[in-house]
Design a protein around this motif. Structure first.
Motif, PDB file in Angstrom:
ATOM      1  N   ASP A 151     -42.611  22.164  67.282  1.00 53.15           N
ATOM      2  CA  ASP A 151     -42.702  23.447  67.985  1.00 53.15           C
ATOM      3  C   ASP A 151     -44.046  24.126  67.767  1.00 53.15           C
ATOM      4  O   ASP A 151     -44.565  24.791  68.673  1.00 53.15           O
ATOM      5  N   ASP A 152     -44.624  23.945  66.572  1.00 55.54           N
ATOM      6  CA  ASP A 152     -45.870  24.653  66.282  1.00 55.54           C
ATOM      7  C   ASP A 152     -47.081  24.032  66.974  1.00 55.54           C
ATOM      8  O   ASP A 152     -48.192  24.555  66.861  1.00 55.54           O
ATOM      9  N   ARG A 153     -46.874  22.939  67.712  1.00 49.54           N
ATOM     10  CA  ARG A 153     -47.975  22.361  68.485  1.00 49.54           C
ATOM     11  C   ARG A 153     -47.979  22.846  69.931  1.00 49.54           C
ATOM     12  O   ARG A 153     -48.894  22.510  70.697  1.00 49.54           O
ATOM     13  N   ILE A 154     -46.952  23.598  70.315  1.00 46.59           N
ATOM     14  CA  ILE A 154     -46.882  24.163  71.666  1.00 46.59           C
ATOM     15  C   ILE A 154     -47.617  25.500  71.655  1.00 46.59           C
ATOM     16  O   ILE A 154     -47.201  26.454  70.993  1.00 46.59           O
ATOM     17  N   ALA A 155     -48.728  25.560  72.364  1.00 47.21           N
ATOM     18  CA  ALA A 155     -49.570  26.762  72.358  1.00 47.21           C
ATOM     19  C   ALA A 155     -48.813  27.940  72.948  1.00 47.21           C
ATOM     20  O   ALA A 155     -48.247  27.842  74.037  1.00 47.21           O
ATOM     21  N   GLN A 156     -48.821  29.054  72.244  1.00 39.59           N
ATOM     22  CA  GLN A 156     -48.176  30.274  72.712  1.00 39.59           C
ATOM     23  C   GLN A 156     -49.167  31.248  73.354  1.00 39.59           C
ATOM     24  O   GLN A 156     -48.762  32.181  74.053  1.00 39.59           O
ATOM     25  N   HIS A 157     -50.445  31.007  73.138  1.00 36.22           N
ATOM     26  CA  HIS A 157     -51.513  31.813  73.727  1.00 36.22           C
ATOM     27  C   HIS A 157     -52.669  30.883  74.066  1.00 36.22           C
ATOM     28  O   HIS A 157     -52.825  29.829  73.443  1.00 36.22           O
ATOM     29  N   PRO A 158     -53.499  31.242  75.031  1.00 39.73           N
ATOM     30  CA  PRO A 158     -54.641  30.384  75.366  1.00 39.73           C
ATOM     31  C   PRO A 158     -55.754  30.510  74.333  1.00 39.73           C
ATOM     32  O   PRO A 158     -55.783  31.445  73.529  1.00 39.73           O
ATOM     33  N   ILE A 177     -42.810  28.682  76.196  1.00 39.93           N
ATOM     34  CA  ILE A 177     -43.558  29.762  75.548  1.00 39.93           C
ATOM     35  C   ILE A 177     -42.520  30.760  75.053  1.00 39.93           C
ATOM     36  O   ILE A 177     -41.879  31.465  75.839  1.00 39.93           O
ATOM     37  N   GLN A 178     -42.343  30.787  73.755  1.00 43.13           N
ATOM     38  CA  GLN A 178     -41.217  31.498  73.147  1.00 43.13           C
ATOM     39  C   GLN A 178     -41.561  32.956  72.853  1.00 43.13           C
ATOM     40  O   GLN A 178     -41.532  33.410  71.707  1.00 43.13           O
ATOM     41  N   ARG A 179     -41.895  33.667  73.900  1.00 40.85           N
ATOM     42  CA  ARG A 179     -42.155  35.107  73.792  1.00 40.85           C
ATOM     43  C   ARG A 179     -42.075  35.690  75.195  1.00 40.85           C
ATOM     44  O   ARG A 179     -42.134  34.964  76.197  1.00 40.85           O
ATOM     45  N   ALA A 180     -41.929  37.003  75.245  1.00 38.53           N
ATOM     46  CA  ALA A 180     -41.928  37.680  76.535  1.00 38.53           C
ATOM     47  C   ALA A 180     -43.360  37.760  77.070  1.00 38.53           C
ATOM     48  O   ALA A 180     -44.330  37.813  76.304  1.00 38.53           O
ATOM     49  N   GLU A 236     -51.429  40.902  78.855  1.00 45.20           N
ATOM     50  CA  GLU A 236     -52.559  39.972  78.850  1.00 45.20           C
ATOM     51  C   GLU A 236     -52.276  38.723  79.686  1.00 45.20           C
ATOM     52  O   GLU A 236     -53.200  38.076  80.200  1.00 45.20           O
ATOM     53  N   ASP A 237     -50.986  38.383  79.852  1.00 49.77           N
ATOM     54  CA  ASP A 237     -50.651  37.181  80.618  1.00 49.77           C
ATOM     55  C   ASP A 237     -50.931  37.339  82.106  1.00 49.77           C
ATOM     56  O   ASP A 237     -51.083  36.341  82.816  1.00 49.77           O
ATOM     57  N   GLU A 238     -50.997  38.571  82.591  1.00 49.75           N
ATOM     58  CA  GLU A 238     -51.313  38.776  83.995  1.00 49.75           C
ATOM     59  C   GLU A 238     -52.686  38.209  84.332  1.00 49.75           C
ATOM     60  O   GLU A 238     -52.925  37.765  85.461  1.00 49.75           O
ATOM     61  N   ALA A 239     -53.586  38.212  83.354  1.00 47.88           N
ATOM     62  CA  ALA A 239     -54.907  37.588  83.538  1.00 47.88           C
ATOM     63  C   ALA A 239     -54.941  36.178  82.966  1.00 47.88           C
ATOM     64  O   ALA A 239     -55.479  35.260  83.583  1.00 47.88           O
ATOM     65  N   ASP A 240     -54.331  35.998  81.784  1.00 46.97           N
ATOM     66  CA  ASP A 240     -54.396  34.691  81.122  1.00 46.97           C
ATOM     67  C   ASP A 240     -53.747  33.593  81.941  1.00 46.97           C
ATOM     68  O   ASP A 240     -54.187  32.437  81.903  1.00 46.97           O
ATOM     69  N   TYR A 241     -52.686  33.928  82.694  1.00 51.09           N
ATOM     70  CA  TYR A 241     -51.920  32.921  83.413  1.00 51.09           C
ATOM     71  C   TYR A 241     -52.369  32.804  84.874  1.00 51.09           C
ATOM     72  O   TYR A 241     -51.628  32.333  85.726  1.00 51.09           O
ATOM     73  N   ARG A 298     -53.591  21.261  70.816  1.00 51.10           N
ATOM     74  CA  ARG A 298     -52.443  22.104  71.170  1.00 51.10           C
ATOM     75  C   ARG A 298     -51.919  21.664  72.533  1.00 51.10           C
ATOM     76  O   ARG A 298     -52.695  21.291  73.409  1.00 51.10           O
ATOM     77  N   PHE A 299     -50.611  21.765  72.703  1.00 52.89           N
ATOM     78  CA  PHE A 299     -49.957  21.158  73.855  1.00 52.89           C
ATOM     79  C   PHE A 299     -49.475  22.203  74.866  1.00 52.89           C
ATOM     80  O   PHE A 299     -49.322  23.367  74.561  1.00 52.89           O
ATOM     81  N   THR A 300     -49.246  21.727  76.075  1.00 52.88           N
ATOM     82  CA  THR A 300     -48.655  22.402  77.238  1.00 52.88           C
ATOM     83  C   THR A 300     -49.591  23.448  77.853  1.00 52.88           C
ATOM     84  O   THR A 300     -50.804  23.388  77.685  1.00 52.88           O
ATOM     85  N   SER A 301     -49.025  24.401  78.586  1.00 48.95           N
ATOM     86  CA  SER A 301     -49.781  25.216  79.541  1.00 48.95           C
ATOM     87  C   SER A 301     -50.976  25.948  78.950  1.00 48.95           C
ATOM     88  O   SER A 301     -52.046  25.995  79.550  1.00 48.95           O
ATOM     89  N   TYR A 302     -50.798  26.566  77.805  1.00 48.69           N
ATOM     90  CA  TYR A 302     -51.885  27.299  77.157  1.00 48.69           C
ATOM     91  C   TYR A 302     -52.628  26.426  76.138  1.00 48.69           C
ATOM     92  O   TYR A 302     -53.421  26.940  75.351  1.00 48.69           O
ATOM     93  N   GLY A 303     -52.387  25.134  76.172  1.00 45.49           N
ATOM     94  CA  GLY A 303     -52.969  24.241  75.180  1.00 45.49           C
ATOM     95  C   GLY A 303     -54.294  23.644  75.607  1.00 45.49           C
ATOM     96  O   GLY A 303     -54.989  24.150  76.500  1.00 45.49           O
ATOM     97  N   ASP A 304     -54.656  22.552  74.945  1.00 41.21           N
ATOM     98  CA  ASP A 304     -55.946  21.903  75.152  1.00 41.21           C
ATOM     99  C   ASP A 304     -55.896  20.942  76.331  1.00 41.21           C
ATOM    100  O   ASP A 304     -54.850  20.728  76.951  1.00 41.21           O
TER     101      ASP A 304
END
Length: 346
Positions: A14-21, A153-156, A160-165, A333-339
């Motif tokens: 789980d800790d390899r799934i990026a929660q932020h970019p 992504i285990q958070r609401a 910042e996600d309006e721009a980050d995503y 780091r993995f998935t959407s916000y990952g590398d």
């Protein structure tokens, strides 16, 4: 070769799934996965890995705040808009869909708008009629909708996600998931690519909620993809074909780009794509003959995901396994916000 879901499985902590970019975006790592050597690099190294005249193809879709909460009387339902069908009708995925039936009217919480259920839900999906006023729906989404972050992504979602995503190329609203390979691009990276002589073309694939759906069953060949709307203009098709004719490489930035290119494939290596405007539900697996892109830039995907299967089809299953093992052994780091990673067509 008969494939099973287990062929695409691997242990992902789980800790390899990026929660932020990464910040800045272009500070992300880039694994140069072009066979046979694997080289640890950064996204800012991308211009040096490409040649003058190479063509980046990017997806210009823009994520909409597609997650809504609605009520039918006292019953509460969660709605994820999936695909616009025209005239105010949307295909949507609904949690608690059993609470709805054809003819029901649902009220969207937080916005003065309603939707009519066009037909009885099927397999958790429903068609909703918001009426023909597209501006009113857009305003309601801005007022009451949420950016639909992926479920891993285990958070609401935060402000910042309006721009980050959103990607740097986001222009045409309609996606409910970002084409995440493009999230790494920044103005300085674009400037460096242009200085290198790398050209850029755009297409549109409005990524649907089906991109988050897990494989059902153990046989990938039986999986059905949700349809998504895409467009390759005649100008983009001509630029892609011209690039191939000049002996330069076509670089698909993300799996969404590669899926649409292969949807529009002519089967002719020399003139690989034609213009396209419509729905695609193409599912790319090992055994598919890729004829469009020469290189693929993409993030690291979840185990057993359709996206991982696409990469295996493009670059080879054994090679993909080796690359993922290398990434897991390193700091990636993995998935959407990952590398990110860069692959060559096998």
């Amino acid at each position: 070769m008969t494939l099973t879901a287990a062929d695409f499985d691997y242990p992902l902590p789980d800790d390899r799934i990026a929660q932020h970019p990464a910040r800045p975006r272009d500070a992300a790592l880039l694994l140069d996965a072009r066979a046979p050597a694997l080289v640890d690099r950064g996204v800012l190294d991308l211009p040096a890995l490409l040649e003058p005249g190479d063509l980046l193809v990017v997806n210009d879709t823009r994520v909409i705040p597609a997650r809504l909460t609605a009520r039918r009387g006292q019953a509460r339902v969660e709605i994820m808009l999936n695909r616009a069908e025209g005239n105010g009708i949307w295909h949507a995925l609904v949690r608690n869909a059993r609470r709805l039936k054809a003819g029901d009217t649902v009220e969207i919480e937080g916005a003065p708008i309603t939707a009519r259920v066009v037909e009885d839900p099927a397999e958790g999906a429903v068609r909703l009629d918001f009426g023909p006023d597209e501006a009113a729906l857009a305003a309601a989404l801005d007022q009451a909708g949420e950016i639909p972050l992926p479920p891993y992504i285990q958070r609401a979602a935060g402000p910042e996600d309006e721009a980050d995503y959103q990607t740097l190329f986001a222009d045409r609203p309609g996606a409910v998931a970002a084409p995440t390979a493009s999230l790494h691009f920044t103005p300085r990276l674009i400037e460096a690519l242009e200085a290198r002589g790398v050209r850029r073309a755009t297409l549109t694939l409005h990524v649907g909620a089906g991109t988050f759906l897990p494989l059902r069953g153990d046989n990938p060949a039986e999986h059905k993809m949700h349809a998504e709307w895409g467009q390759i203009t005649p100008e983009t098709a001509a630029l892609i074909n011209e690039t191939r004719a000049r002996g330069r490489r076509i670089v698909a930035v993300g799996t969404t780009v590669l899926r649409l290119l292969e949807t529009a494939a002519t089967g002719d290596i020399a003139q690989p794509v034609r213009p396209f405007d419509g729905l695609t539900s193409i599912f790319l697996l090992p055994g598919h003959r890729f004829t469009t892109a020469d290189l693929l830039m993409t993030n690291f995907h979840l185990p057993k995901s359709t996206l991982m299967m696409l990469v295996a089809g493009f670059a080879g299953l054994d090679h993909m396994r080796a690359v993922y093992a290398h990434a897991l052994a390193g700091p990636y780091r993995f998935t959407s916000y990952g590398d990110s990673s860069l692959w060559a067509r096998a």
